[in-house]
Design an enzyme around this catalytic site. Structure first.
Site, PDB file in Angstrom:
ATOM      1  N   SER A   7       0.827  -1.213   0.000  1.00 52.48           N
ATOM      2  CA  SER A   7       0.000   0.000   0.000  1.00 52.48           C
ATOM      3  C   SER A   7       0.853   1.251   0.000  1.00 52.48           C
ATOM      4  O   SER A   7       1.684   1.444   0.885  1.00 52.48           O
ATOM      5  CB  SER A   7      -0.863   0.066   1.266  1.00 52.48           C
ATOM      6  OG  SER A   7      -1.767  -0.971   1.299  1.00 52.48           O
TER       7      SER A   7
ATOM      8  N   HIS B  30      -4.256   0.619  -5.521  1.00 50.82           N
ATOM      9  CA  HIS B  30      -3.376  -0.410  -6.066  1.00 50.82           C
ATOM     10  C   HIS B  30      -3.531  -0.400  -7.584  1.00 50.82           C
ATOM     11  O   HIS B  30      -4.647  -0.546  -8.089  1.00 50.82           O
ATOM     12  CB  HIS B  30      -3.755  -1.790  -5.529  1.00 50.82           C
ATOM     13  CG  HIS B  30      -3.320  -2.035  -4.118  1.00 50.82           C
ATOM     14  ND1 HIS B  30      -3.028  -3.278  -3.636  1.00 50.82           N
ATOM     15  CD2 HIS B  30      -3.102  -1.176  -3.105  1.00 50.82           C
ATOM     16  CE1 HIS B  30      -2.668  -3.180  -2.367  1.00 50.82           C
ATOM     17  NE2 HIS B  30      -2.716  -1.914  -2.017  1.00 50.82           N
TER      18      HIS B  30
ATOM     19  N   HIS C 227      -4.824  -9.744  -1.488  1.00 55.51           N
ATOM     20  CA  HIS C 227      -4.927 -10.062  -0.068  1.00 55.51           C
ATOM     21  C   HIS C 227      -6.007 -11.107   0.168  1.00 55.51           C
ATOM     22  O   HIS C 227      -7.055 -11.089  -0.473  1.00 55.51           O
ATOM     23  CB  HIS C 227      -5.296  -8.815   0.737  1.00 55.51           C
ATOM     24  CG  HIS C 227      -4.341  -7.670   0.590  1.00 55.51           C
ATOM     25  ND1 HIS C 227      -4.456  -6.736  -0.403  1.00 55.51           N
ATOM     26  CD2 HIS C 227      -3.259  -7.315   1.330  1.00 55.51           C
ATOM     27  CE1 HIS C 227      -3.472  -5.849  -0.280  1.00 55.51           C
ATOM     28  NE2 HIS C 227      -2.734  -6.176   0.759  1.00 55.51           N
TER      29      HIS C 227
ATOM     30  N   TYR D 148      -7.973 -11.112   2.613  1.00 55.57           N
ATOM     31  CA  TYR D 148      -9.204 -10.436   3.082  1.00 55.57           C
ATOM     32  C   TYR D 148     -10.096  -9.953   1.938  1.00 55.57           C
ATOM     33  O   TYR D 148     -11.258  -9.640   2.151  1.00 55.57           O
ATOM     34  CB  TYR D 148      -8.892  -9.297   4.059  1.00 55.57           C
ATOM     35  CG  TYR D 148      -8.145  -8.110   3.485  1.00 55.57           C
ATOM     36  CD1 TYR D 148      -8.764  -7.222   2.608  1.00 55.57           C
ATOM     37  CD2 TYR D 148      -6.828  -7.871   3.829  1.00 55.57           C
ATOM     38  CE1 TYR D 148      -8.083  -6.135   2.083  1.00 55.57           C
ATOM     39  CE2 TYR D 148      -6.131  -6.790   3.320  1.00 55.57           C
ATOM     40  CZ  TYR D 148      -6.763  -5.931   2.439  1.00 55.57           C
ATOM     41  OH  TYR D 148      -6.077  -4.877   1.917  1.00 55.57           O
ATOM     42  N   GLU D 149      -9.557  -9.874   0.732  1.00 61.18           N
ATOM     43  CA  GLU D 149     -10.382  -9.471  -0.410  1.00 61.18           C
ATOM     44  C   GLU D 149     -11.284 -10.608  -0.872  1.00 61.18           C
ATOM     45  O   GLU D 149     -12.167 -10.387  -1.705  1.00 61.18           O
ATOM     46  CB  GLU D 149      -9.486  -9.032  -1.572  1.00 61.18           C
ATOM     47  CG  GLU D 149      -8.699  -7.763  -1.287  1.00 61.18           C
ATOM     48  CD  GLU D 149      -7.734  -7.420  -2.418  1.00 61.18           C
ATOM     49  OE1 GLU D 149      -8.186  -6.833  -3.408  1.00 61.18           O
ATOM     50  OE2 GLU D 149      -6.545  -7.770  -2.308  1.00 61.18           O
TER      51      GLU D 149
ATOM     52  N   ALA E 296       2.869  -1.982   4.292  1.00 62.66           N
ATOM     53  CA  ALA E 296       2.553  -0.991   5.313  1.00 62.66           C
ATOM     54  C   ALA E 296       2.120  -1.792   6.528  1.00 62.66           C
ATOM     55  O   ALA E 296       1.342  -2.733   6.399  1.00 62.66           O
ATOM     56  CB  ALA E 296       1.429  -0.093   4.830  1.00 62.66           C
TER      57      ALA E 296
ATOM     58  N   MET F 142      -1.452  -7.257   7.233  1.00 64.33           N
ATOM     59  CA  MET F 142      -2.434  -8.136   6.585  1.00 64.33           C
ATOM     60  C   MET F 142      -1.921  -8.737   5.279  1.00 64.33           C
ATOM     61  O   MET F 142      -2.712  -9.105   4.404  1.00 64.33           O
ATOM     62  CB  MET F 142      -3.714  -7.339   6.290  1.00 64.33           C
ATOM     63  CG  MET F 142      -4.298  -6.619   7.499  1.00 64.33           C
ATOM     64  SD  MET F 142      -5.728  -5.639   7.035  1.00 64.33           S
ATOM     65  CE  MET F 142      -5.917  -4.607   8.503  1.00 64.33           C
ATOM     66  N   SER F 143      -0.606  -8.825   5.126  1.00 70.30           N
ATOM     67  CA  SER F 143      -0.057  -9.354   3.866  1.00 70.30           C
ATOM     68  C   SER F 143       1.251 -10.079   4.155  1.00 70.30           C
ATOM     69  O   SER F 143       1.515 -10.469   5.287  1.00 70.30           O
ATOM     70  CB  SER F 143       0.184  -8.200   2.888  1.00 70.30           C
ATOM     71  OG  SER F 143       1.219  -7.360   3.346  1.00 70.30           O
TER      72      SER F 143
ATOM     73  N   ASN G 291       1.610   3.543  11.225  1.00 75.20           N
ATOM     74  CA  ASN G 291       0.781   4.004  12.353  1.00 75.20           C
ATOM     75  C   ASN G 291       1.080   3.088  13.530  1.00 75.20           C
ATOM     76  O   ASN G 291       1.599   1.988  13.334  1.00 75.20           O
ATOM     77  CB  ASN G 291      -0.709   3.900  11.979  1.00 75.20           C
ATOM     78  CG  ASN G 291      -1.074   2.507  11.504  1.00 75.20           C
ATOM     79  OD1 ASN G 291      -0.813   2.145  10.358  1.00 75.20           O
ATOM     80  ND2 ASN G 291      -1.618   1.716  12.387  1.00 75.20           N
TER      81      ASN G 291
ATOM     82  N   HIS H  71      -7.257   4.129   7.522  1.00 72.04           N
ATOM     83  CA  HIS H  71      -6.443   3.865   6.336  1.00 72.04           C
ATOM     84  C   HIS H  71      -5.791   5.151   5.796  1.00 72.04           C
ATOM     85  O   HIS H  71      -4.743   5.087   5.160  1.00 72.04           O
ATOM     86  CB  HIS H  71      -7.306   3.193   5.264  1.00 72.04           C
ATOM     87  CG  HIS H  71      -6.527   2.698   4.083  1.00 72.04           C
ATOM     88  ND1 HIS H  71      -5.531   1.743   4.188  1.00 72.04           N
ATOM     89  CD2 HIS H  71      -6.576   3.035   2.777  1.00 72.04           C
ATOM     90  CE1 HIS H  71      -5.010   1.522   2.995  1.00 72.04           C
ATOM     91  NE2 HIS H  71      -5.627   2.291   2.110  1.00 72.04           N
TER      92      HIS H  71
END
Ligand code: 6GU
Length: 273
Positions: free
Chosen positions: A31, A62, A84, A86-87, A114, A212-213, A236, A248
């Protein structure tokens, strides 16, 4: 129905028909970090949707393409945008591009992301060399029958992140005056950010960053016997560390702020690989 190996080869043959160089290093850009692909020379860009058997990226921000060419004199293939879990892709789908990179002749992948900082000594904007990971996704892309031609049934993960490249990355960072951290990346599936209790658990078990990746891709990369370098951009602090909600926007803002450093770090590492 085509089996996995046939699909990989079909994708790789298609890509090979469009490019003039054999990439040796694969870049997976997280990201806000896709800008690195804009620096590739003699670039051939291939949209994911054109590539047979490739999933199609859905997340905004993306670009969703492979960029093949030269970066610092090295033949590279970059993923501008990744897939991902989660997609809604399966773990096998999300990691398919890593297998295609291997089939193209890639020997090393540089995986970037990220990530949220769980280690209290980190601050947003820090770059972290990944020294190891913890898979809290409750899943694994290698679940299912194993194709021996692709890799072993039980891959060793003792040195998932190639020690030689961890050292190289730290050395380059020092020379460039970048104060990099070195830490453990902890994978959650997302798409929710973690709870404060989950982050306290991560701290207890030795995680420094959460994301998450990356972990599914690194598992497939090691199954494929690729060398790996992982770099996180701490965008963050994770939940419960600061008295503020997560969003985000902050992730994107921070990647924008540190992209120059990130680009110079990765480019100089590439030069010396
Ligand atoms: Cl705090 N958590 C996860 N899982 N991914 C992130 C993040 C946090 N910050 C950026 N990406």
């Amino acid at each position: 129905m085509k089996n996995l190996r046939e699909k990989i080869n079909e994708s790789a043959e298609f890509i090979k028909s469009k490019i003039g160089t054999e990439p040796k290093i694969g870049l997976i850009l997280g990201s806000g970090l896709g800008v690195l692909a804009d620096e590739i020379e003699d670039a051939v860009a291939i949209k994911y949707e054109e590539i047979p058997n490739f999933p199609v990226s859905t997340v905004e921000g993306h670009a969703g393409q492979l960029v093949v060419g030269k970066l610092q004199g090295k033949n590279v293939v970059a993923m501008q945008g990744r897939f991902h879990f989660y997609e809604g892709y399966t773990m096998q789908e999300a990691t398919f591009p890593v297998r295609v990179m291997k089939a193209l002749g890639v020997e090393t992948i540089i995986v970037t992301n990220a990530a949220g900082g769980a280690n209290k000594s980190y601050v947003p904007g820090d770059l972290m060399i990944i020294k190891d990971h913890i898979n809290l996704g409750g899943n694994n892309p290698l679940i299912g029958p194993n194709d021996k031609e692709l890799g072993v049934r039980f891959p060793d993960m003792s040195t998932a992140y190639t020690p030689e490249y961890i050292e190289l990355a730290k050395e380059v960072a020092k020379e460039l005056g970048i104060d990099v951290k070195e830490g453990v990346y902890t994978y959650f599936t997302g798409p929710t950010y973690e709870t404060p209790a989950e982050i306290r658990m991560v701290q207890t078990i030795g995680g420094d960053a959460v994301g998450m990746s990356t972990v599914p891709e690194v598992i497939v990369a090691r199954h494929s016997d690729l060398k790996v370098l992982g770099i996180s951009c701490i965008t963050n602090m994770a939940a419960g560390i600061l008295d503020q909600p997560l969003d985000h926007e902050e992730v994107i803002e921070t990647t924008q702020r540190v992209k120059k450093q990130f680009i110079s770090l990765v480019k100089t590492i590439l030069e010396r690989m």
